[in-house]
Design a protein around this motif. Structure first.
Motif, mmCIF file in Angstrom:
data_model
loop_
_atom_site.group_PDB
_atom_site.id
_atom_site.type_symbol
_atom_site.label_atom_id
_atom_site.label_comp_id
_atom_site.label_asym_id
_atom_site.label_seq_id
_atom_site.Cartn_x
_atom_site.Cartn_y
_atom_site.Cartn_z
ATOM 1 N N ASP A 257 0.606 -1.175 0.096
ATOM 2 C CA ASP A 257 -0.137 0.000 -0.063
ATOM 3 C C ASP A 257 0.930 1.218 0.066
ATOM 4 O O ASP A 257 0.623 2.152 -0.659
ATOM 5 C CB ASP A 257 -1.050 -0.063 1.374
ATOM 6 N N GLY B 140 -0.490 1.646 10.044
ATOM 7 C CA GLY B 140 -1.199 0.298 10.407
ATOM 8 C C GLY B 140 -2.166 0.659 10.924
ATOM 9 O O GLY B 140 -3.423 0.028 10.795
ATOM 10 N N LEU B 141 -2.601 1.714 11.787
ATOM 11 C CA LEU B 141 -3.726 2.040 12.313
ATOM 12 C C LEU B 141 -4.878 2.284 11.271
ATOM 13 O O LEU B 141 -6.147 2.033 11.560
ATOM 14 C CB LEU B 141 -3.705 3.242 13.063
ATOM 15 N N LYS C 35 -5.067 0.526 8.695
ATOM 16 C CA LYS C 35 -4.995 -0.471 8.008
ATOM 17 C C LYS C 35 -4.375 -0.737 6.760
ATOM 18 O O LYS C 35 -4.884 -1.344 5.698
ATOM 19 C CB LYS C 35 -6.406 -1.073 7.933
ATOM 20 N N MET C 36 -3.226 0.091 6.375
ATOM 21 C CA MET C 36 -2.437 0.115 5.146
ATOM 22 C C MET C 36 -1.389 -0.734 5.634
ATOM 23 O O MET C 36 -0.466 -0.421 6.675
ATOM 24 C CB MET C 36 -2.110 1.653 4.853
ATOM 25 N N ARG C 37 -0.704 -1.471 4.750
ATOM 26 C CA ARG C 37 0.522 -2.107 4.924
ATOM 27 C C ARG C 37 1.708 -1.227 4.199
ATOM 28 O O ARG C 37 1.510 -0.735 3.196
ATOM 29 C CB ARG C 37 0.369 -3.577 4.006
ATOM 30 N N PHE D 251 2.104 -4.641 12.488
ATOM 31 C CA PHE D 251 1.398 -4.420 11.240
ATOM 32 C C PHE D 251 2.212 -4.895 9.927
ATOM 33 O O PHE D 251 2.053 -4.654 8.896
ATOM 34 C CB PHE D 251 1.368 -2.689 10.974
#
Ligand SMILES: Cc1cc2nc3c(=O)[nH]c(=O)nc-3n(C[C@H](O)[C@H](O)[C@H](O)COP(=O)(O)OP(=O)(O)OC[C@H]3O[C@@H](n4cnc5c(N)ncnc54)[C@H](O)[C@@H]3O)c2cc1C
Length: 186
Positions: free
Chosen positions: A8, A26-27, A29-31, A79
């Motif tokens: 991402d 990460g919070l 939801k991205m890698r 993450f």
């Protein structure tokens, strides 16, 4: 065949800023995938002053630089970031609305929806004084440009050349370690 990584967010630089960006992304939801020219995470902290105490981090009255890096890496771990070390990003292109392509000096491709440039001062090298014959004393023969392990100076006579914060920080710290310390400033 060239290695291709899809993620991402591509983060150029695994110094403290790049490492903490993994946590923040990460919070959401991205890698993330981090790329650093150095062989390890931590940027200037791990490469230049791993054993220096740092006093200006919120919540830590004092923390060693490497300890801070270890904690940042641990904080990012849940993450699952990817890491590419020892490679330098040389090109960055936007291919369409959502995709960037980054290519390293060794040909690794990183495809990402967004890019974070956390390159600090760039891929750094020490600025050496113009002293004739200096190279003869490098690589473990007495002249160092970074202090990786203060213990190597225990009970030795040491000259620190420099007048910045770092010269003074180390002079104070190493005065307890060396048998004799001289600070030289122009
Ligand atoms: C001796 C010294 C003592 C210091 N002491 C303190 C202190 O006590 N307190 C404090 O707050 N600050 C201190 N600093 C400053 C602090 O180290 C920096 O502010 C901090 O490292 C910046 O973090 P960063 O993640 O932005 O960049 P950096 O730590 O510089 O990390 C950037 C990373 O990006 C990589 N990179 C750059 N370009 C590319 C590319 N094209 N491809 C791949 N990788 C790339 C580099 O290899 C590097 O690892 C000190 C600095 C020095 C030199």
């Amino acid at each position: 065949m060239a290695n291709t990584i899809q993620t991402d967010i591509a983060i150029i630089g695994a110094g403290p800023v790049g490492l903490f960006a993994v946590f923040e992304a990460g919070l959401l939801k991205m890698r993330c995938h981090l790329i650093d020219y150095l062989p390890q995470a931590g940027g200037q902290l791990s490469e230049i002053y791993p054993k220096k105490p740092i006093y200006d981090i919120p919540g830590y009255p004092s923390v060693l630089a490497q300890e801070l890096v270890d904690n940042l890496v641990k904080q990012a771990e849940p993450f699952n970031p990817g890491y590419t070390f020892g490679e330098r990003i040389e090109t960055l292109e936007k291919r369409d609305e959502r995709d960037f392509q980054l290519v390293t000096n060794l040909g690794t491709n990183v495809e990402a929806k967004a890019v974070v440039i956390a390159g600090g001062l760039g891929c750094f090298e020490p600025r050496k004084p113009e002293v004739e014959g200096l190279t003869k004393f490098e690589n473990g023969k007495g002249v160092n440009y970074m202090i990786l392990d203060p213990e190597q100076y225990r009970d030795k006579k040491l000259v620190i050349a420099g007048g910045g914060d770092s010269a003074l920080d180390w002079a104070i710290f190493l005065s307890e370690v060396c048998s004799e310390l001289t600070l030289v400033h122009r």
